[in-house]
Design a protein around this motif. Structure first.
Motif, PDB file in Angstrom:
ATOM      1  N   ASP A  65       0.794  -1.310   0.011  1.00 26.02           N
ATOM      2  CA  ASP A  65      -0.296  -0.097   0.048  1.00 26.02           C
ATOM      3  C   ASP A  65       0.405   1.318  -0.354  1.00 26.02           C
ATOM      4  O   ASP A  65       0.499   1.951  -0.452  1.00 26.02           O
ATOM      5  N   GLU A  66       2.098   1.240   0.713  1.00 24.08           N
ATOM      6  CA  GLU A  66       2.438   2.363   0.789  1.00 24.08           C
ATOM      7  C   GLU A  66       3.392   2.472  -0.436  1.00 24.08           C
ATOM      8  O   GLU A  66       3.288   4.009  -1.168  1.00 24.08           O
ATOM      9  N   GLN A  71      -5.897   4.625  -2.396  1.00 22.00           N
ATOM     10  CA  GLN A  71      -5.288   5.581  -1.296  1.00 22.00           C
ATOM     11  C   GLN A  71      -6.519   6.048  -0.402  1.00 22.00           C
ATOM     12  O   GLN A  71      -6.321   5.910   0.801  1.00 22.00           O
ATOM     13  N   HIS A  91       1.032   4.571  -2.301  1.00 22.93           N
ATOM     14  CA  HIS A  91       0.777   5.859  -2.286  1.00 22.93           C
ATOM     15  C   HIS A  91       2.581   6.618  -2.915  1.00 22.93           C
ATOM     16  O   HIS A  91       1.609   7.166  -3.544  1.00 22.93           O
TER      17      HIS A  91
END
Length: 496
Positions: free
Chosen positions: A399-400, A446, A403
């Protein structure tokens, strides 16, 4: 009680013997062209350091034949907004307007800095129903301005100019047609953004040059391109400051202006003084973070309200909508109060003062002498970085990482906006659109990631409160997981 309206106008410098061309053939069938002459007397207010002028904000007290009252003009990305307050019993600035300009004025007092009297010959074009399409104002101006240095005495000047202002029913094509006709007859787009600017600098002191110089380096062209783009973003930030103090909601638009500004600092970092660039980037990041707490709650309230509405009634157990609205609105209001405290602080005022310097004279390095080549190279590097980050993020699904890929796509998009005129309109538009699409898809991912944490907290509160339970919040959590997965798949398709 104040009123506000957007305005769009073009200004032209003309000689003493200039004749406004005939415009009757531009009047629509059934419309008319009214002509009259009025006198306008204006007292302009600013700080001793001209802080309002530096941010293209003007505050004036108008009297005369028409349009009397206090008028505050605030810039925005596409147009200016004029806020009007009726004249009062005295000549002091109304409290409402004093509050609105307190940020731009950096907390300093304002006072009269110029008196400008204008004899205006108006040509007002009306449609068949009497609605204003455009007003062409042929102005003969007499100005008396306070001297820049104490003891120098007042500075008097006079000139002639033409303003073309779009009416509430006019369109941009009409504005362009009149402008073409004026320039054909030797009118020139004005170098001055306002009459006040010209009154305070009658000899052009402090204004940017007319255009790129004759040097082969292209440094002047680069400076103009960067300055124009950064200035547009500062307009959004300054407009946001005034709208916040007016009780409106400019949070998203302000954050977008900050993002575009910071993106320029990072993508084209070799063109800016490192210390000045780093310092401003950090301060803008700080302010964007303060605004972000409000924006997050706004997005989540709307997102969750729509999701609950879409659920079958039998799956909404307990006062779910009330829990979402009450909790998130309470947090939003608390963070907005923090924003309002922030914009009255010294740190924030220092940011506005720094932006005023950057919008006219960004601290460029010798690398800027590479001209357009340097800009295109930096934009190309931003595109490669965005592509690389997206591919890597999709490989591991972190996920990061996704992002970070989204932020890189934003920077590639904004770099494409800035350099669009250097690579051709069609190619530039295509590049911007491609990274805008990546940004949108990864933004949806996000939003889901952020929503998961909020839903977990809301569900925990509901589960421990009598008359509520966490079932529906768990269901919404599962839907957000699915939405995040769909966004990953959509992003993957963009790379094929």
């Amino acid at each position: 009680m104040s009123t506000a309206q957007q305005e769009r106008e073009d200004k032209y410098d003309v000689g003493a013997d200039f004749a406004v061309p005939d415009l009757h053939d531009l009047v629509p069938p059934g419309g008319r062209l009214n002509e009259d002459t009025v006198t306008l007397d204006n007292d302009y207010f600013d700080t001793t350091d001209r802080d309002l002028l530096r941010h293209h904000v003007t505050l004036r007290r108008r009297s005369g034949d028409t349009d009397a009252g206090w008028q505050l003009k605030v810039p925005d990305r596409k147009a200016r907004t004029e806020i009007r307050v009726p004249l009062g019993a005295d000549e002091s600035v109304p409290d409402e307007l004093a509050t609105l300009i307190s940020g731009v004025a950096l907390g300093k007092p304002v006072h009269p800095v110029a008196s400008i009297s204008t004899v205006r010959r108006r040509r007002r074009m009306l449609d068949p129903d009497g609605n204003l399409l455009t007003e062409v104002a042929d102005d003969t101006v007499h100005a008396t301005a306070a001297a820049a240095a104490a003891g120098d005495g007042a500075v008097a000047s006079e000139w002639r100019e033409v303003e073309v202002e779009l009416g509430e029913r006019g369109d941009g094509k009409l504005l362009e047609a009149i402008g073409e006709r004026l320039t054909r007859d030797d009118a020139r787009p004005s170098r001055y953004p306002s009459k006040l600017s010209r009154a305070l600098h009658p000899n052009g002191a402090g204004l940017a040059d007319d255009g790129p110089g004759a040097d082969d380096s292209g440094a002047e062209a680069v400076r103009e391109l960067l300055t124009a783009y950064l200035d547009t973003q500062v307009q959004a930030i300054i407009g946001g400051d005034v709208w916040l103090r007016r009780g409106l909601d400019p949070v998203h638009a302000t954050r977008v202006g900050i993002r575009r500004f910071r993106s320029t600092l990072r993508v084209f970092k070799k063109l800016f003084d490192p210390a000045a660039r780093t310092r401003l980037d950090e301060e803008l990041s700080w302010y964007a973070g303060v605004l972000g707490e409000v924006r997050d709650r706004q997005v989540q309230r709307a997102r969750f309200a729509a999701a609950v509405t879409d659920l079958p009634d039998e799956l909404v157990l307990g006062p779910v909508a009330a829990r979402i609205e009450n909790d998130l609105l309470g947090e939003q209001l608390r963070y907005r109060a923090e924003v309002m405290a922030t914009v009255d602080g010294d740190r924030y005022r220092a940011v506005l003062a720094e932006l005023a310097r950057w919008r006219t004279a960004p601290p460029l390095t010798e690398d800027a002498t590479a001209g357009a080549r340097g800009l295109k190279k930096a934009a190309r590097k931003a595109r490669r970085k965005a592509d690389k980050r997206l591919a890597a993020a999709l490989d591991d699904g972190d996920d990061e990482a996704l992002h970070r890929a989204r932020k890189a796509a934003k920077r590639a998009r904004y770099a494409g906006e800035l350099t669009r005129g250097l690579v051709g309109k069609k190619k530039g538009k295509k590049r911007v659109a491609a990274y805008k699409k990546v940004q949108k898809v990864l933004g949806e991912h996000q939003d889901s990631v952020v929503a998961l944490g909020t839903l977990r907290a809301l569900g925990a509160r509901a589960g421990s409160t009598g008359g509520e339970n966490g079932f529906t919040f768990g269901l919404l959590y599962g839907l957000e997981l699915q939405a995040a997965q769909r966004a990953r798949e959509d992003a993957a398709r963009l790379t094929t």
